[in-house]
Design a protein around this motif. Structure first.
Motif, PDB file in Angstrom:
ATOM      1  N   PRO A 179       0.823  -1.196   0.000  1.00 46.22           N
ATOM      2  CA  PRO A 179       0.000   0.000   0.000  1.00 46.22           C
ATOM      3  C   PRO A 179       0.865   1.257   0.000  1.00 46.22           C
ATOM      4  O   PRO A 179       2.015   1.241   0.427  1.00 46.22           O
ATOM      5  N   PRO A 180       0.346   2.356  -0.514  1.00 42.87           N
ATOM      6  CA  PRO A 180       1.107   3.609  -0.511  1.00 42.87           C
ATOM      7  C   PRO A 180       1.289   4.132   0.906  1.00 42.87           C
ATOM      8  O   PRO A 180       0.493   3.858   1.799  1.00 42.87           O
ATOM      9  N   THR A 181       2.384   4.889   1.083  1.00 43.40           N
ATOM     10  CA  THR A 181       2.679   5.461   2.387  1.00 43.40           C
ATOM     11  C   THR A 181       1.646   6.507   2.758  1.00 43.40           C
ATOM     12  O   THR A 181       1.249   7.332   1.919  1.00 43.40           O
ATOM     13  N   ARG A 182       1.220   6.491   4.012  1.00 44.60           N
ATOM     14  CA  ARG A 182       0.302   7.514   4.519  1.00 44.60           C
ATOM     15  C   ARG A 182       1.089   8.393   5.485  1.00 44.60           C
ATOM     16  O   ARG A 182       1.314   8.026   6.648  1.00 44.60           O
ATOM     17  N   PRO A 183       1.526   9.574   5.026  1.00 43.53           N
ATOM     18  CA  PRO A 183       2.434  10.409   5.824  1.00 43.53           C
ATOM     19  C   PRO A 183       1.904  10.744   7.210  1.00 43.53           C
ATOM     20  O   PRO A 183       2.676  10.793   8.171  1.00 43.53           O
ATOM     21  N   ILE A 184       0.591  10.983   7.323  1.00 37.12           N
ATOM     22  CA  ILE A 184       0.056  11.383   8.630  1.00 37.12           C
ATOM     23  C   ILE A 184       0.195  10.256   9.634  1.00 37.12           C
ATOM     24  O   ILE A 184       0.645  10.466  10.774  1.00 37.12           O
ATOM     25  N   ARG A 185      -0.124   9.045   9.219  1.00 37.34           N
ATOM     26  CA  ARG A 185      -0.023   7.915  10.144  1.00 37.34           C
ATOM     27  C   ARG A 185       1.432   7.602  10.472  1.00 37.34           C
ATOM     28  O   ARG A 185       1.769   7.274  11.610  1.00 37.34           O
ATOM     29  N   VAL A 186       2.310   7.683   9.470  1.00 35.61           N
ATOM     30  CA  VAL A 186       3.732   7.448   9.713  1.00 35.61           C
ATOM     31  C   VAL A 186       4.283   8.487  10.677  1.00 35.61           C
ATOM     32  O   VAL A 186       5.010   8.167  11.635  1.00 35.61           O
ATOM     33  N   VAL A 243       3.237   7.748  14.197  1.00 33.78           N
ATOM     34  CA  VAL A 243       4.022   6.675  14.823  1.00 33.78           C
ATOM     35  C   VAL A 243       5.344   7.224  15.338  1.00 33.78           C
ATOM     36  O   VAL A 243       5.764   6.946  16.472  1.00 33.78           O
ATOM     37  N   TYR A 244       6.021   8.031  14.516  1.00 29.60           N
ATOM     38  CA  TYR A 244       7.309   8.583  14.933  1.00 29.60           C
ATOM     39  C   TYR A 244       7.158   9.564  16.095  1.00 29.60           C
ATOM     40  O   TYR A 244       8.024   9.634  16.977  1.00 29.60           O
ATOM     41  N   LEU A 245       6.081  10.325  16.104  1.00 28.94           N
ATOM     42  CA  LEU A 245       5.857  11.243  17.221  1.00 28.94           C
ATOM     43  C   LEU A 245       5.664  10.478  18.528  1.00 28.94           C
ATOM     44  O   LEU A 245       6.212  10.849  19.571  1.00 28.94           O
ATOM     45  N   VAL A 246       4.878   9.411  18.469  1.00 25.58           N
ATOM     46  CA  VAL A 246       4.654   8.597  19.667  1.00 25.58           C
ATOM     47  C   VAL A 246       5.964   7.975  20.142  1.00 25.58           C
ATOM     48  O   VAL A 246       6.308   8.025  21.334  1.00 25.58           O
ATOM     49  N   ALA A 247       6.726   7.385  19.189  1.00 25.52           N
ATOM     50  CA  ALA A 247       7.997   6.746  19.570  1.00 25.52           C
ATOM     51  C   ALA A 247       8.990   7.766  20.108  1.00 25.52           C
ATOM     52  O   ALA A 247       9.657   7.532  21.125  1.00 25.52           O
ATOM     53  N   GLY A 248       9.080   8.925  19.445  1.00 19.06           N
ATOM     54  CA  GLY A 248      10.008   9.952  19.902  1.00 19.06           C
ATOM     55  C   GLY A 248       9.643  10.497  21.269  1.00 19.06           C
ATOM     56  O   GLY A 248      10.515  10.715  22.127  1.00 19.06           O
ATOM     57  N   THR A 249       8.350  10.736  21.490  1.00 22.80           N
ATOM     58  CA  THR A 249       7.901  11.223  22.797  1.00 22.80           C
ATOM     59  C   THR A 249       8.193  10.206  23.894  1.00 22.80           C
ATOM     60  O   THR A 249       8.645  10.557  24.992  1.00 22.80           O
ATOM     61  N   ALA A 250       7.962   8.921  23.588  1.00 21.18           N
ATOM     62  CA  ALA A 250       8.245   7.870  24.573  1.00 21.18           C
ATOM     63  C   ALA A 250       9.734   7.825  24.912  1.00 21.18           C
ATOM     64  O   ALA A 250      10.117   7.651  26.081  1.00 21.18           O
ATOM     65  N   VAL A 251      10.591   7.999  23.899  1.00 19.73           N
ATOM     66  CA  VAL A 251      12.033   8.002  24.147  1.00 19.73           C
ATOM     67  C   VAL A 251      12.414   9.175  25.051  1.00 19.73           C
ATOM     68  O   VAL A 251      13.196   9.015  26.013  1.00 19.73           O
ATOM     69  N   LEU A 252      11.878  10.353  24.784  1.00 17.32           N
ATOM     70  CA  LEU A 252      12.202  11.530  25.607  1.00 17.32           C
ATOM     71  C   LEU A 252      11.742  11.340  27.048  1.00 17.32           C
ATOM     72  O   LEU A 252      12.469  11.675  27.996  1.00 17.32           O
TER      73      LEU A 252
END
Length: 705
Positions: free
Chosen positions: A20-27, A30-39
């Motif tokens: 399927p094509p990339t969906r920038p908003i969902r991607v 995911v990165y925002l959630v992972a980055g926030t969790a790391v911080l």
């Protein structure tokens, strides 16, 4: 050829591109959630430690009102530790994702490809011979990195060669990686024992310790890790195409061989840098990509490598930070110094490996039944000749074991001792020696009989009690007992080890059952359980008996040192009671090696027969482990040599295998007590070094079948 089928849930296999094509908003989400969790985890991580500096002190530093003590603690200890966790998490996450894509195998990682073990051995050798010490000086650190890189590269290359690049399926890849890892660990343990002063502190470090004294090591290795990650990211598009297959990739102009080689080199470089910085941090390189790929199945486009690599790296950081926080939160700040973080990540990774194994189906070369060699002797006369020869060799091993050691004894002295006519000195030597010699003989026989049984039931010629977790389970029970109740008796030790082995066996057997017992699944889950149990054993040692590393290494390496007649008696009784049970089931074992249908047609109750045979094997293994510690590969090598000599019928296999197992362990014990006397090499290290080349040959012989 073995095929790795997609999980039942629809998750894509390792390296498969997302259609399927990339969906920038969902991607981005995911990165925002992972980055926030790391911080958030990084902030929590900085508040933990052995000093009295707390959250308030750190907040005051943030606004410029803190004192010098808090600043010193932050810069010299907590910040380096947190940054080290971030670096190794990213490095191992990306390295694991790259290796999985190259091998097209979701179980590939720096651990299962023995990269960590090879790098660890290289660093230990550097320390033992004074070539370089990890974290000491700029040039010393670069030398350690180079040594670790070469060690990891050789190990990974050998594993990939034996498993046909990993394409033959997860079982063969894991078995090849396990064999190489065991051999490398045996060598590592050997040098840790022989050079205890030069390698002081490397036992705990060898399980992944985040302890840092300053920022120098972090700053030195950060550019290397950054370059490795950048290189993997730039290869991302080629890896997307390569996931379609070698031929389609070549048609589109992708240099397949060069891309594979470059990706392996980059992944090994990242893993070696992580090992140089904190030691082998177990299973981060397996767990992080597995979790990232699971997320990618729910977010279209995220499986593309240029998006997957950063996510796997962030996931690795989350795993390492969470593991370190959990240790210190549960056991106190000092636990962060005493207990390697890698112990926790290994336990987590073992759970992930078991979970992946339950989702995979693999059938191929490793599931070919253990059959007799074409040159095996078929006649009764030939079988009796082999049996008689083995008896003579075991007798010779018994005599050699009594004569050789740190004190050489003559045959006349031995005869006088048997007649009770020796002096005090020789009587003391031989009274101490005979339990060791008998213990080696009996433990070798027990492990060989157990290995013959496991191979027949699993229909897997590469299986043995250690690989399916029984040995490690017994080891956990025994080490826990001698750690918390060091004065317990022999029968208590045997009972606890046996109970732990049976519990481990029940767990492995139960997890392997999905509408029936699949031998590949049994092996993979057994290996995951074995690695997890070894991590638990390490935790018990470093947490509750950290000053007795030699005892730990001796136990984990398998040794007859200090054995008494009372301690070897349970092994003798187990052989007397359980071997007849297995011999009585020899017909069932012959049928079980064929397939599932033939035994049922001939009236064999398949599952009860398997359960009885494997339970007897577990108990034999447990008594051997409680007597002499963990000795590997005997249950693999002895049955194979036996089938090469006398064929595949268990009427012939069981007695000859028992004799060959006794001979192998006895010879290893005698050599280990003699070659560097008065120092000693544990018998388990020598059997691993002997058994590994044989195992490698078996894998090589059937790598493409």
């Amino acid at each position: 050829m073995t095929r790795t089928l997609p999980p039942a849930t629809g998750a894509s296999t390792a390296g498969a591109p997302a259609s399927p094509p990339t969906r920038p908003i969902r991607v981005t989400g995911v990165y925002l959630v992972a980055g926030t969790a790391v911080l958030l985890l990084a902030a929590v991580h900085l508040t933990q430690g052995t000093s009295t500096v707390d959250v308030g002190d750190l907040l005051r530093l943030l606004i410029g009102a803190g004192d010098q003590h808090a600043a010193d603690v932050l810069v010299a200890s907590r910040l380096p530790r947190m940054l080290a966790a971030v670096l190794v998490g990213i490095a191992l996450g990306v390295a694991g994702a790259a290796l999985q894509s190259i091998a097209r195998n979701p179980l590939a990682s720096p651990d299962t490809l023995a990269v960590n073990a090879g790098a660890h051995l290289a660093v230990v050798l550097s320390a033992a011979f004074g070539l370089a010490v990890a974290g000491t000086g700029f040039l010393g650190g670069l030398a350690a990195l180079g040594t670790a890189f070469l060690g990891g590269l050789v190990a990974a290359g050998l594993v990939l060669l034996l498993s046909a690049g990993g394409a033959t399926g997860p079982t063969r890849l894991i078995l090849a990686g396990t064999a190489i890892m065991l051999a490398l660990q045996s060598l590592t343990f050997l040098f840790l024992l022989l050079y205890e002063e030069e390698t002081h502190g490397l036992f705990a470090w060898g399980n992944g310790s985040l302890v840092q004294t300053d920022l120098s090591a972090v700053l030195r290795l950060a550019p290397v890790i950054a370059l490795g990650i950048l290189g993997c990211w730039l290869l991302g598009h080629r890896l997307d195409i390569l996931a379609l297959g070698d031929d389609p990739a070549a048609v589109t102009g992708v240099p397949v061989a060069r891309t594979r080689l470059t990706a392996v080199l980059l992944a090994v470089l990242l893993a070696a840098a992580a090992v140089t910085l904190v030691g082998p941090l177990g299973f981060v390189g397996l767990s992080a990509p597995a979790i990232a790929r699971l997320v990618a199945t729910r977010v279209p486009g995220l499986a593309r490598h240029r998006l997957l690599f950063p996510l796997a790296g962030l996931t690795g950081v989350l795993i390492v930070l969470a593991a370190d926080i959990a240790v210190r939160a549960a056991l106190g700040g000092q636990a962060g110094v005493d207990i390697p973080t890698g112990v926790v990540t290994t336990i987590l990774g073992a759970v992930v490996l078991v979970w992946l194994a339950r989702r995979l189906r693999d059938s191929g070369p490793t599931r070919q039944p253990p059959t007799g060699h074409v040159g095996a002797l078929r006649s009764t006369r030939g079988h009796l000749a082999v049996l008689a020869g083995c008896v003579v060799l075991v007798g010779a091993a018994l005599i050699a074991g009594m004569l050789l050691g740190d004190t050489m004894v003559l045959t006349g002295d031995l005869a006088n001792w048997l007649a009770d006519r020796t002096g005090t000195a020789l009587t003391f030597v031989l009274d101490q020696r005979y339990p060791r010699v008998l213990g080696a003989l009996l433990a070798g026989a027990a492990l060989a009989v157990a290995g013959s049984t496991v191979q027949a039931v699993c229909r897997n010629p590469l299986a043995e009690p250690g690989i399916i977790g029984i040995t490690a389970g017994a080891g956990v029970g025994a080490v826990a007992l001698i750690t918390f109740l060091p004065g317990v008796g022999t029968w208590t030790m045997t009972g606890v080890a046996g109970t732990a082995a049976l519990i481990t066996f029940a767990v492995v057997y139960g997890l392997s059952w999905r509408g029936g017992l699949n031998s590949d699944r049994l092996v993979l889950i057994g290996i995951g359980t074995w690695m997890g149990a070894n991590a638990v054993t390490t935790f018990l040692i470093v947490a509750f008996d950290p000053w007795n590393t030699a005892k730990a290494l001796t136990w984990l390496s398998g040794s007859t040192y200090g054995r008494t007649a009372e301690q070897i008696l349970p092994v003798a009784l187990a052989l007397l009671v359980l071997t007849p049970v297995i011999v009585a089931a020899r017909r069932e074992l012959d049928l079980l090696t064929l397939d599932d249908d033939t035994p049922r047609i001939l009236g064999v109750r398949l599952e009860p027969a398997r359960l009885v045979a494997l339970t007897a094997a577990a108990l034999l293994t447990a008594t051997a482990v409680s007597a002499v510690g963990v000795i590997g590969f005997v249950g693999l090598v002895a049955p194979h040599l036996t089938r090469a000599l006398v064929g595949a019928r268990h009427t012939r296999i069981l007695p000859v295998a028992a004799l060959l197992g006794a001979l192998l362990v006895s010879a290893a014990d005698t050599v280990g007590r003699t070659v560097i006397a008065p120092a000693q090499i544990p018998a388990g290290l020598l059997t691993a070094l002997i058994g590994t080349p044989y195992f490698i040959w078996l894998l090589w012989r059937t790598r493409l079948r």
